[in-house]
Design a protein around this motif. Structure first.
Motif, mmCIF file in Angstrom:
data_model
loop_
_atom_site.group_PDB
_atom_site.id
_atom_site.type_symbol
_atom_site.label_atom_id
_atom_site.label_comp_id
_atom_site.label_asym_id
_atom_site.label_seq_id
_atom_site.Cartn_x
_atom_site.Cartn_y
_atom_site.Cartn_z
ATOM 1 N N THR A 160 0.853 -1.196 0.000
ATOM 2 C CA THR A 160 0.000 0.000 0.000
ATOM 3 C C THR A 160 0.884 1.239 0.000
ATOM 4 O O THR A 160 2.068 1.170 0.309
ATOM 5 C CB THR A 160 -0.909 0.047 1.239
ATOM 6 O OG1 THR A 160 -0.097 0.086 2.402
ATOM 7 C CG2 THR A 160 -1.830 -1.152 1.289
ATOM 8 N N GLN B 128 -5.324 7.693 -5.441
ATOM 9 C CA GLN B 128 -5.039 6.808 -4.323
ATOM 10 C C GLN B 128 -4.354 7.616 -3.228
ATOM 11 O O GLN B 128 -3.537 8.484 -3.518
ATOM 12 C CB GLN B 128 -4.110 5.673 -4.754
ATOM 13 C CG GLN B 128 -4.688 4.808 -5.841
ATOM 14 C CD GLN B 128 -3.632 3.924 -6.442
ATOM 15 O OE1 GLN B 128 -2.816 4.397 -7.231
ATOM 16 N NE2 GLN B 128 -3.639 2.654 -6.074
ATOM 17 N N GLU C 266 -5.153 1.852 2.462
ATOM 18 C CA GLU C 266 -5.090 2.745 1.313
ATOM 19 C C GLU C 266 -6.506 2.979 0.797
ATOM 20 O O GLU C 266 -7.311 2.055 0.725
ATOM 21 C CB GLU C 266 -4.236 2.100 0.225
ATOM 22 C CG GLU C 266 -4.135 2.888 -1.043
ATOM 23 C CD GLU C 266 -3.253 2.202 -2.064
ATOM 24 O OE1 GLU C 266 -2.098 1.893 -1.736
ATOM 25 O OE2 GLU C 266 -3.727 1.950 -3.175
ATOM 26 N N THR D 21 -8.800 4.369 -2.418
ATOM 27 C CA THR D 21 -8.749 4.642 -3.849
ATOM 28 C C THR D 21 -10.126 5.073 -4.334
ATOM 29 O O THR D 21 -11.121 4.435 -4.011
ATOM 30 C CB THR D 21 -8.311 3.392 -4.636
ATOM 31 O OG1 THR D 21 -7.042 2.960 -4.157
ATOM 32 C CG2 THR D 21 -8.218 3.681 -6.112
#
Length: 98
Positions: free
Chosen positions: A35, A70, A78, A80
Motif C-alpha cells: 500500500t 489513491q 489505502e 482509492t
C-alpha cells in the motif's frame, strides 16, 4: 519459405532475450509495501480510443477517459477513488452537449 524462417528467427529471439528480474533490480524498487505510505497520494490518468470494423463497416467507435486517485491512510490502509467516462460515437452522434 522466407517468411517461415523469419518467424522462426523472431521466435528464437523472443525466447532467448533477457528480461528484467527482481534479482537484477535495486532492493528499493522490489521491496516496497503493498500500500502507499501514510500521507502519500498517487494519481493515475488514462485515455483510449477503440474502433471496430466488420466487413469494412464501423460498428463501434468509442473514446474513454479514466481517473484514479489513491491515498495512503495508514501504513496498512489505502483509499482509492476512481471514475471512468465512455463516449460511444455512432451514426446518430451529432455533437457533445453539456
Amino acid at each position: 519459405m522466407k517468411r517461415a524462417r523469419r518467424a522462426c528467427a523472431l521466435l528464437a529471439l523472443c525466447i532467448t532475450s533477457s528480461t528484467a528480474r527482481a534479482d537484477d533490480l535495486p532492493p528499493e524498487l522490489v521491496a516496497r509495501p503493498p500500500t502507499l505510505p501514510a500521507g502519500m497520494i498517487a494519481i493515475s490518468i488514462g485515455a483510449g480510443y477503440d474502433v471496430a470494423h466488420v466487413l469494412g463497416i464501423t460498428v463501434v467507435s468509442a473514446a474513454g477517459l479514466t481517473l484514479a486517485i489513491q491515498r495512503g491512510m495508514t501504513s496498512r490502509l489505502e483509499l482509492t477513488v476512481g471514475s471512468g467516462q465512455l463516449l460511444v460515437i455512432d451514426d446518430t452522434f451529432d455533437r457533445i452537449t453539456e
